[in-house]
Motif scaffolding. Structure first.
Motif, mmCIF file in Angstrom:
data_model
loop_
_atom_site.group_PDB
_atom_site.id
_atom_site.type_symbol
_atom_site.label_atom_id
_atom_site.label_comp_id
_atom_site.label_asym_id
_atom_site.label_seq_id
_atom_site.Cartn_x
_atom_site.Cartn_y
_atom_site.Cartn_z
ATOM 1 N N ASN A 47 13.986 -4.029 -2.081
ATOM 2 C CA ASN A 47 15.376 -3.803 -1.678
ATOM 3 C C ASN A 47 15.971 -5.050 -1.015
ATOM 4 O O ASN A 47 17.159 -5.334 -1.164
ATOM 5 N N THR A 48 15.138 -5.779 -0.292
ATOM 6 C CA THR A 48 15.595 -7.026 0.328
ATOM 7 C C THR A 48 15.957 -8.033 -0.756
ATOM 8 O O THR A 48 16.992 -8.699 -0.684
ATOM 9 N N MET A 49 15.112 -8.137 -1.777
ATOM 10 C CA MET A 49 15.392 -9.083 -2.868
ATOM 11 C C MET A 49 16.621 -8.644 -3.660
ATOM 12 O O MET A 49 17.383 -9.497 -4.116
ATOM 13 N N TYR A 50 16.812 -7.354 -3.798
ATOM 14 C CA TYR A 50 18.025 -6.874 -4.473
ATOM 15 C C TYR A 50 19.252 -7.361 -3.714
ATOM 16 O O TYR A 50 20.219 -7.839 -4.308
ATOM 17 N N ARG A 51 19.208 -7.263 -2.396
ATOM 18 C CA ARG A 51 20.336 -7.733 -1.591
ATOM 19 C C ARG A 51 20.516 -9.247 -1.750
ATOM 20 O O ARG A 51 21.640 -9.732 -1.860
ATOM 21 N N VAL A 52 19.412 -9.993 -1.746
ATOM 22 C CA VAL A 52 19.479 -11.449 -1.926
ATOM 23 C C VAL A 52 20.150 -11.778 -3.255
ATOM 24 O O VAL A 52 21.090 -12.583 -3.308
ATOM 25 N N TYR A 53 19.678 -11.167 -4.331
ATOM 26 C CA TYR A 53 20.232 -11.460 -5.653
ATOM 27 C C TYR A 53 21.704 -11.057 -5.726
ATOM 28 O O TYR A 53 22.520 -11.782 -6.267
ATOM 29 N N THR A 54 22.028 -9.901 -5.159
ATOM 30 C CA THR A 54 23.422 -9.436 -5.164
ATOM 31 C C THR A 54 24.317 -10.432 -4.427
ATOM 32 O O THR A 54 25.407 -10.782 -4.907
ATOM 33 N N GLU A 55 23.867 -10.902 -3.279
ATOM 34 C CA GLU A 55 24.641 -11.869 -2.494
ATOM 35 C C GLU A 55 24.755 -13.211 -3.229
ATOM 36 O O GLU A 55 25.807 -13.852 -3.190
ATOM 37 N N LEU A 56 23.686 -13.627 -3.895
ATOM 38 C CA LEU A 56 23.721 -14.891 -4.636
ATOM 39 C C LEU A 56 24.658 -14.804 -5.840
ATOM 40 O O LEU A 56 25.317 -15.785 -6.180
ATOM 41 N N VAL A 57 24.727 -13.629 -6.456
ATOM 42 C CA VAL A 57 25.687 -13.421 -7.546
ATOM 43 C C VAL A 57 27.099 -13.513 -6.983
ATOM 44 O O VAL A 57 27.964 -14.211 -7.545
ATOM 45 N N SER A 58 27.340 -12.842 -5.869
ATOM 46 C CA SER A 58 28.673 -12.881 -5.243
ATOM 47 C C SER A 58 29.073 -14.296 -4.843
ATOM 48 O O SER A 58 30.248 -14.655 -4.916
ATOM 49 N N ALA A 59 28.090 -15.098 -4.432
ATOM 50 C CA ALA A 59 28.354 -16.477 -4.010
ATOM 51 C C ALA A 59 28.481 -17.433 -5.199
ATOM 52 O O ALA A 59 28.800 -18.606 -5.016
ATOM 53 N N GLY A 60 28.218 -16.923 -6.409
ATOM 54 C CA GLY A 60 28.335 -17.766 -7.596
ATOM 55 C C GLY A 60 27.139 -18.663 -7.840
ATOM 56 O O GLY A 60 27.204 -19.588 -8.650
ATOM 57 N N CYS A 61 26.028 -18.375 -7.167
ATOM 58 C CA CYS A 61 24.827 -19.211 -7.327
ATOM 59 C C CYS A 61 23.963 -18.775 -8.507
ATOM 60 O O CYS A 61 23.311 -19.613 -9.136
ATOM 61 N N ILE A 62 23.935 -17.477 -8.748
ATOM 62 C CA ILE A 62 23.195 -16.979 -9.906
ATOM 63 C C ILE A 62 24.087 -16.023 -10.690
ATOM 64 O O ILE A 62 25.088 -15.518 -10.174
ATOM 65 N N GLU A 63 23.701 -15.822 -11.936
ATOM 66 C CA GLU A 63 24.416 -14.906 -12.823
ATOM 67 C C GLU A 63 23.424 -13.881 -13.328
ATOM 68 O O GLU A 63 22.304 -14.225 -13.683
ATOM 69 N N SER A 64 23.841 -12.635 -13.339
ATOM 70 C CA SER A 64 22.997 -11.560 -13.823
ATOM 71 C C SER A 64 23.446 -11.184 -15.229
ATOM 72 O O SER A 64 24.637 -10.990 -15.475
ATOM 73 N N GLN A 65 22.490 -11.121 -16.151
ATOM 74 C CA GLN A 65 22.797 -10.743 -17.529
ATOM 75 C C GLN A 65 22.015 -9.482 -17.863
ATOM 76 O O GLN A 65 20.782 -9.502 -17.864
ATOM 77 N N ARG A 66 22.753 -8.421 -18.135
ATOM 78 C CA ARG A 66 22.136 -7.115 -18.401
ATOM 79 C C ARG A 66 21.075 -7.242 -19.506
ATOM 80 O O ARG A 66 21.323 -7.793 -20.568
ATOM 81 N N GLY A 67 19.880 -6.752 -19.169
ATOM 82 C CA GLY A 67 18.790 -6.739 -20.134
ATOM 83 C C GLY A 67 18.058 -8.068 -20.268
ATOM 84 O O GLY A 67 17.014 -8.139 -20.911
#
Length: 119
Positions: A47-67
């Protein structure tokens, strides 16, 4: 990883990932480890890593691609943005520390000037 108990773990992990992007350890477009794998690497709850990834997506540092997973952003300005953030953070900490010691602005500038000559 040793975590500072005075600073939220998710922010410490975000800082580590941003620094990895800034220093080129993580390249733009590179696939990020899965949330589960990264949670194991960082010895934290998923859950902590989920928050990290979510925040990094919001900050424009990473992009999440479904699948497909998460990838370091291909934004050409990302490294410059992270560099400016790091400069601001370091400068703020330095200046705040000296002001807490009651140094004047002139004294702070003199310190910076003399230290620049040393390096």
């Amino acid at each position: 990883m040793d975590y500072d108990p005075n600073y939220p773990i998710y922010l410490q992990i975000m800082d580590k990932i941003k620094l990895s992007i800034l220093t080129g350890k993580l390249k733009q477009g590179e696939k990020m480890p899965s949330l589960q794998d990264m949670a194991l690497q960082m010895d934290v709850n998923p859950n902590t890593m989920y928050r990290v990834y979510t925040e990094l997506v919001s900050a424009g540092c990473i992009e999440s691609q479904r699948g497909r997973g998460s990838f370091v952003s291909n934004d050409e300005h990302l490294v410059d943005k992270l560099r400016q953030e790091k400069i601001a953070e370091l400068a703020k900490n330095f200046i705040t520390g000296l002001r807490n010691l009651e140094f004047s602005d002139k004294e702070i500038m003199d310190i910076i000037s003399s230290k620049l000559k040393e390096y």
